[in-house]
Motif scaffolding. Sequence first.
Motif, PDB file in Angstrom:
ATOM      1  N   LEU B 122      18.089  83.416 -23.909  1.00 58.45           N
ATOM      2  CA  LEU B 122      18.980  84.265 -24.689  1.00 58.45           C
ATOM      3  C   LEU B 122      18.756  85.731 -24.346  1.00 58.45           C
ATOM      4  O   LEU B 122      19.711  86.488 -24.127  1.00 58.45           O
ATOM      5  CB  LEU B 122      18.754  84.014 -26.179  1.00 58.45           C
ATOM      6  N   GLU B 123      17.472  86.123 -24.244  1.00 60.88           N
ATOM      7  CA  GLU B 123      17.162  87.512 -23.895  1.00 60.88           C
ATOM      8  C   GLU B 123      17.762  87.860 -22.540  1.00 60.88           C
ATOM      9  O   GLU B 123      18.324  88.937 -22.344  1.00 60.88           O
ATOM     10  CB  GLU B 123      15.640  87.738 -23.870  1.00 60.88           C
ATOM     11  N   GLN B 124      17.626  86.918 -21.605  1.00 58.85           N
ATOM     12  CA  GLN B 124      18.179  87.120 -20.272  1.00 58.85           C
ATOM     13  C   GLN B 124      19.694  87.307 -20.341  1.00 58.85           C
ATOM     14  O   GLN B 124      20.260  88.185 -19.701  1.00 58.85           O
ATOM     15  CB  GLN B 124      17.821  85.910 -19.386  1.00 58.85           C
ATOM     16  N   LEU B 125      20.331  86.482 -21.180  1.00 59.49           N
ATOM     17  CA  LEU B 125      21.780  86.547 -21.339  1.00 59.49           C
ATOM     18  C   LEU B 125      22.204  87.904 -21.898  1.00 59.49           C
ATOM     19  O   LEU B 125      23.147  88.534 -21.401  1.00 59.49           O
ATOM     20  CB  LEU B 125      22.230  85.421 -22.276  1.00 59.49           C
ATOM     21  N   TYR B 126      21.462  88.367 -22.913  1.00 62.27           N
ATOM     22  CA  TYR B 126      21.741  89.691 -23.481  1.00 62.27           C
ATOM     23  C   TYR B 126      21.681  90.752 -22.383  1.00 62.27           C
ATOM     24  O   TYR B 126      22.553  91.613 -22.273  1.00 62.27           O
ATOM     25  CB  TYR B 126      20.700  90.043 -24.554  1.00 62.27           C
ATOM     26  N   LEU B 156      28.444  80.757 -23.737  1.00 56.77           N
ATOM     27  CA  LEU B 156      27.380  80.263 -22.873  1.00 56.77           C
ATOM     28  C   LEU B 156      26.173  79.766 -23.673  1.00 56.77           C
ATOM     29  O   LEU B 156      25.424  78.908 -23.218  1.00 56.77           O
ATOM     30  CB  LEU B 156      26.924  81.370 -21.912  1.00 56.77           C
ATOM     31  N   TYR B 157      25.998  80.315 -24.867  1.00 55.23           N
ATOM     32  CA  TYR B 157      24.787  80.073 -25.645  1.00 55.23           C
ATOM     33  C   TYR B 157      24.552  78.599 -25.953  1.00 55.23           C
ATOM     34  O   TYR B 157      23.426  78.138 -26.019  1.00 55.23           O
ATOM     35  CB  TYR B 157      24.851  80.875 -26.947  1.00 55.23           C
ATOM     36  N   SER B 158      25.651  77.840 -26.114  1.00 53.96           N
ATOM     37  CA  SER B 158      25.474  76.445 -26.511  1.00 53.96           C
ATOM     38  C   SER B 158      25.245  75.516 -25.317  1.00 53.96           C
ATOM     39  O   SER B 158      25.260  74.309 -25.484  1.00 53.96           O
ATOM     40  CB  SER B 158      26.699  75.997 -27.315  1.00 53.96           C
ATOM     41  N   ASN B 159      25.008  76.084 -24.121  1.00 55.19           N
ATOM     42  CA  ASN B 159      24.792  75.263 -22.922  1.00 55.19           C
ATOM     43  C   ASN B 159      25.864  74.196 -22.719  1.00 55.19           C
ATOM     44  O   ASN B 159      25.557  73.001 -22.603  1.00 55.19           O
ATOM     45  CB  ASN B 159      23.420  74.571 -22.976  1.00 55.19           C
ATOM     46  N   PRO B 160      27.137  74.601 -22.682  1.00 56.04           N
ATOM     47  CA  PRO B 160      28.209  73.609 -22.552  1.00 56.04           C
ATOM     48  C   PRO B 160      28.280  73.058 -21.132  1.00 56.04           C
ATOM     49  O   PRO B 160      27.779  73.686 -20.194  1.00 56.04           O
ATOM     50  CB  PRO B 160      29.462  74.419 -22.868  1.00 56.04           C
ATOM     51  N   SER B 161      28.886  71.890 -20.972  1.00 56.14           N
ATOM     52  CA  SER B 161      29.054  71.396 -19.610  1.00 56.14           C
ATOM     53  C   SER B 161      30.343  71.932 -18.991  1.00 56.14           C
ATOM     54  O   SER B 161      30.496  71.939 -17.781  1.00 56.14           O
ATOM     55  CB  SER B 161      29.021  69.864 -19.594  1.00 56.14           C
ATOM     56  N   ILE B 162      31.253  72.370 -19.820  1.00 52.59           N
ATOM     57  CA  ILE B 162      32.501  72.969 -19.314  1.00 52.59           C
ATOM     58  C   ILE B 162      32.717  74.310 -20.004  1.00 52.59           C
ATOM     59  O   ILE B 162      32.601  74.397 -21.228  1.00 52.59           O
ATOM     60  CB  ILE B 162      33.719  72.063 -19.614  1.00 52.59           C
ATOM     61  N   ILE B 163      32.995  75.336 -19.206  1.00 49.31           N
ATOM     62  CA  ILE B 163      33.342  76.625 -19.798  1.00 49.31           C
ATOM     63  C   ILE B 163      34.798  76.908 -19.476  1.00 49.31           C
ATOM     64  O   ILE B 163      35.213  76.856 -18.312  1.00 49.31           O
ATOM     65  CB  ILE B 163      32.450  77.751 -19.235  1.00 49.31           C
ATOM     66  N   MET B 181      32.280  88.089 -13.788  1.00 48.19           N
ATOM     67  CA  MET B 181      32.563  86.985 -12.872  1.00 48.19           C
ATOM     68  C   MET B 181      31.284  86.542 -12.170  1.00 48.19           C
ATOM     69  O   MET B 181      31.045  85.349 -11.996  1.00 48.19           O
ATOM     70  CB  MET B 181      33.616  87.415 -11.836  1.00 48.19           C
ATOM     71  N   GLU B 182      30.496  87.537 -11.775  1.00 42.30           N
ATOM     72  CA  GLU B 182      29.218  87.244 -11.130  1.00 42.30           C
ATOM     73  C   GLU B 182      28.350  86.370 -12.048  1.00 42.30           C
ATOM     74  O   GLU B 182      27.767  85.372 -11.631  1.00 42.30           O
ATOM     75  CB  GLU B 182      28.508  88.583 -10.830  1.00 42.30           C
ATOM     76  N   LEU B 183      28.338  86.781 -13.310  1.00 39.04           N
ATOM     77  CA  LEU B 183      27.543  86.075 -14.309  1.00 39.04           C
ATOM     78  C   LEU B 183      28.035  84.648 -14.509  1.00 39.04           C
ATOM     79  O   LEU B 183      27.252  83.688 -14.531  1.00 39.04           O
ATOM     80  CB  LEU B 183      27.628  86.832 -15.631  1.00 39.04           C
ATOM     81  N   LEU B 184      29.370  84.496 -14.618  1.00 37.79           N
ATOM     82  CA  LEU B 184      29.938  83.165 -14.796  1.00 37.79           C
ATOM     83  C   LEU B 184      29.612  82.290 -13.597  1.00 37.79           C
ATOM     84  O   LEU B 184      29.290  81.114 -13.720  1.00 37.79           O
ATOM     85  CB  LEU B 184      31.462  83.254 -14.989  1.00 37.79           C
ATOM     86  N   LYS B 185      29.650  82.902 -12.424  1.00 41.56           N
ATOM     87  CA  LYS B 185      29.358  82.159 -11.205  1.00 41.56           C
ATOM     88  C   LYS B 185      27.904  81.689 -11.210  1.00 41.56           C
ATOM     89  O   LYS B 185      27.608  80.526 -10.910  1.00 41.56           O
ATOM     90  CB  LYS B 185      29.621  83.054  -9.991  1.00 41.56           C
ATOM     91  N   GLU B 186      27.015  82.614 -11.569  1.00 42.94           N
ATOM     92  CA  GLU B 186      25.601  82.294 -11.614  1.00 42.94           C
ATOM     93  C   GLU B 186      25.307  81.156 -12.583  1.00 42.94           C
ATOM     94  O   GLU B 186      24.578  80.220 -12.262  1.00 42.94           O
ATOM     95  CB  GLU B 186      24.843  83.535 -12.081  1.00 42.94           C
TER      96      GLU B 186
END
Lengths: 355, 222
Positions: B122-126, B156-163, B181-186
Amino acid sequence: MFLAWNEIMKNKLRFTLIIGVLMLVAYLVFFLSGLANGLASLNREAVDKWDADAIVLTEESDQSLTQSSFAADLVDGIDADETAVLGQLNAIAQTGDQKANVSIFGIDSGEFIMPEVTEGSAFTSGNEVIAGDSLKDDGFRLGDTLSLSSTEETLEIVGFTDEARFNAAPVLYTDVETFERVKFGEEAAGTDRQISGFVVRTADLAAVTDEEDLAVIETETFIESLPGYTEQSLTLNFMIYFLFVISSVIVAIFLYVLTVQKISMFGVMKAQGIPSGYLARSVIAQTAILAAIGVVVGLGLTLLTGAFLPSAVPVTFDIPTMLIYGMVLIVVAILGAVFSVLTIVKIDPLKAIGG
Amino acid sequence: MAVLEMKQVKKTFGTGHKKVDALKETNFHAEQGELIAVIGPSGSGKSTFLTIAGGLLSPTNGEVLINNANISTLNEKQLSKIRLKEIGFILQASNLVPFLTVEKQLKLLDKVKKDNMSKEQLEQLYTDLGIGDLRGKYPSDLSGGERQRVAIAKALYSNPSIILADEPTASLDSDRAYEVMELLKEETKSKKTTTIVVTHDIRLVDYCDKVYKMVDGVLELQ
Ligand SMILES: Nc1ncnc2c1ncn2[C@@H]1O[C@H](COP(=O)(O)OP(=O)(O)OP(=O)(O)O)[C@@H](O)[C@H]1O
Ligand SMILES: [Mg+2]
């Protein structure tokens, strides 16, 4: 709880208003219940003090103690665990400038309806009385000589007792002979003792008497037939029940308006997959929190007001009754929330998010 | 293995004169770890496609399979569960709860679901989204772009299999848009999720593995 509490903290003003309204309703309910209770004791205190199961009156008196009169020796035909004779008479008592409506009880000091003296002493000789201590508020004191409206006889207050009011009048307890003299005059002396009723304690009411002319009346029935008693308590209770309905409706409207405002927000959460059940529970929890705070503050305010009321106001707070009413208020508030819950369940997440 | 599959899916709104074929018969599948872009003009059916894929809208015909389970036959309660567990939505309109702070928007998910991100993740995501300093703020105190980033964090927080993201970068400046976009790709690559992004911005398609174009309800691979 999480959603409910966070929302309340974010919108303090809005929710304070709702709590305020609930508090006022609770205040009114508690106060009315105090009044109902106070007015009831005004009528029945002295009877409750007997702790009796029934009272025996003449059939023709139609359950009215004042109208009943018969010879005390009928006690031989009474079958009960304990029996006490009682003569009753309404009068105006006067000493100096003070006047008061009183109810005179003629009793035998050895029997169970003899009250406990809280101040002074018990009556020992004729024309002495133990007075209900509410008379003290009217300016009556120990040693006062009372003249009566209906007779030349005078009575002397030798003691006081608490909780002694009958049909809104303070009771003067005296012996049966004095009662007879007050009621029938000097010439009654020496004849058969005439009294108004027998107060009995027994498990088997049907077996109390075979006498055709006598009626056995259960204590509660006797109280209910006191003049004005039933009408009064029905009126007040009706107001209380109506307030329950009102508070339910108020909560229903408030919450419904709030819920409708939040439809798109609920929709977003539902789109995210947050179950309707969770959202519904949160609304219920919110209502319970608001109602509980409102009721507790209302209760505090009622007790506070009660402490400052003049004693002439017949308000007596019965805490168990108030707790039950408080509970009922919370429950009806929650019923009011059901509307909003149904709305939430029906929200279509897609429409709500404008997708 | 196809994480998301659509078989002969079709969506028609209205009847008679007002009939709109928002989505014509579509076959589609998306694999684990794929980042897919859907572009196309306004009103072409992109949002319709995305909401059907996410179990928010039921198709008129056809089947939608998520992790090989047919969701077309599920009731609302079961669909709600699938959405909670499998899908992270980033909606076109802001989808934040107005009376929760940024931090609590995410915490709400902990109340209804397990297996969300760990504290460190979560910290990383922030940090990645640049919203670490905003965690105590309410949505009304955020700019449009900040709100959008919080919405992404929430998805992203809920670790979904599909975004599923509908215009996630619409209210961001282009630098931020690239970062997102970079983040979504990662996320897609490292967590092996499947991400579908609807966008107008043609420059963003460079980040994607596949690009579909939607025209008048017809989806075509570019
Ligand atoms: N609930 C609805 N009822 C009727 N018609 C609808 C409904 N939702 C969408 N449509 C129609 O379906 C078509 C596709 O809409 P959709 O929202 O999928 O477009 P879009 O590609 O997402 O557009 P945009 O880029 O502007 O978001 C449009 O013609 C729209 O008017
Ligand atoms: Mg759209």
